[in-house]
Design a protein around this motif. Structure first.
Motif, PDB file in Angstrom:
ATOM      1  N   CYS A   1       0.257   2.997   3.787  1.00  0.00           N
ATOM      2  CA  CYS A   1       0.697   2.376   5.050  1.00  0.00           C
ATOM      3  C   CYS A   1       1.830   1.376   4.853  1.00  0.00           C
ATOM      4  O   CYS A   1       2.470   0.962   5.811  1.00  0.00           O
ATOM      5  CB  CYS A   1      -0.483   1.710   5.759  1.00  0.00           C
ATOM      6  SG  CYS A   1      -1.051   0.190   4.963  1.00  0.00           S
TER       7      CYS A   1
ATOM      8  N   HIS B   1      -4.795   0.765  -0.069  1.00  0.00           N
ATOM      9  CA  HIS B   1      -5.984   0.202   0.575  1.00  0.00           C
ATOM     10  C   HIS B   1      -7.102   1.245   0.488  1.00  0.00           C
ATOM     11  O   HIS B   1      -6.831   2.442   0.690  1.00  0.00           O
ATOM     12  CB  HIS B   1      -5.716  -0.091   2.061  1.00  0.00           C
ATOM     13  CG  HIS B   1      -4.710  -1.171   2.293  1.00  0.00           C
ATOM     14  ND1 HIS B   1      -3.554  -0.964   2.998  1.00  0.00           N
ATOM     15  CD2 HIS B   1      -4.706  -2.465   1.909  1.00  0.00           C
ATOM     16  CE1 HIS B   1      -2.862  -2.106   3.044  1.00  0.00           C
ATOM     17  NE2 HIS B   1      -3.537  -3.018   2.394  1.00  0.00           N
TER      18      HIS B   1
ATOM     19  N   CYS C   1      -7.096   3.417   3.499  1.00  0.00           N
ATOM     20  CA  CYS C   1      -5.952   4.340   3.523  1.00  0.00           C
ATOM     21  C   CYS C   1      -6.196   5.495   2.550  1.00  0.00           C
ATOM     22  O   CYS C   1      -5.839   6.643   2.837  1.00  0.00           O
ATOM     23  CB  CYS C   1      -4.667   3.605   3.154  1.00  0.00           C
ATOM     24  SG  CYS C   1      -4.159   2.391   4.384  1.00  0.00           S
TER      25      CYS C   1
ATOM     26  N   CYS D   1       0.838  -1.198   0.000  1.00  0.00           N
ATOM     27  CA  CYS D   1       0.000   0.000   0.000  1.00  0.00           C
ATOM     28  C   CYS D   1       0.879   1.256   0.000  1.00  0.00           C
ATOM     29  O   CYS D   1       1.836   1.357   0.774  1.00  0.00           O
ATOM     30  CB  CYS D   1      -0.892  -0.020   1.229  1.00  0.00           C
ATOM     31  SG  CYS D   1      -1.830   1.484   1.492  1.00  0.00           S
TER      32      CYS D   1
HETATM   33 ZN   LIG Z   1      -2.784   0.870   3.500  1.00  0.00          ZN
END
Ligand SMILES: [Zn+2]
Length: 112
Positions: free
Chosen positions: A14, A56, A59, A11
């Motif tokens: 993150c 994500h 996110c 990702c």
């Molecule tokens: Zn993420």
């Protein structure tokens, strides 16, 4: 999984792994140099190999807001609905043709 090879990192926000069975927000550069950002419901179903970044959905929402994420999801839904209608229309066309063929065959067998 193919996608993890394609998206070199996890990702973009993150850093955690992007699961192939999960959704992701993808970003890539089109042939004309413009950037495309789209929601992919199942990463492993992705048919193109050009996304450079994956995020994500949660996110993405944290960074850009839930409204932006929902907008991307709605666009993806509209696209899959279009595809579904196209398929349904093709099936209807085939049914009409089959019907006509059957009637023609009935006529012929009635003449025998
Ligand atoms: Zn993420």
């Amino acid at each position: 999984m193919q996608q993890s090879r394609m998206l070199s990192s996890g990702c973009a926000v993150c850093g955690d792994e992007l699961d192939g069975e999960s959704a992701a927000v993808l970003e890539g550069t089109r042939k004309d140099g413009t950037t495309a950002i789209w929601y992919e419901p199942f990463l492993e179903d992705l048919r193109t190999s050009w996304p450079e970044r994956g995020t994500h959905p949660a996110c993405y929402a944290t960074q850009h807001g839930i409204d932006k994420l929902l907008e991307l999801i709605h666009t993806a839904d509209a696209r899959s609905r279009e595809g579904f209608y196209e398929m349904a229309n093709r099936v209807t066309d085939l049914e009409v043709k089959l019907d006509a063929n059957e009637k023609e065959a009935d006529k012929r067998s009635a003449l025998d």
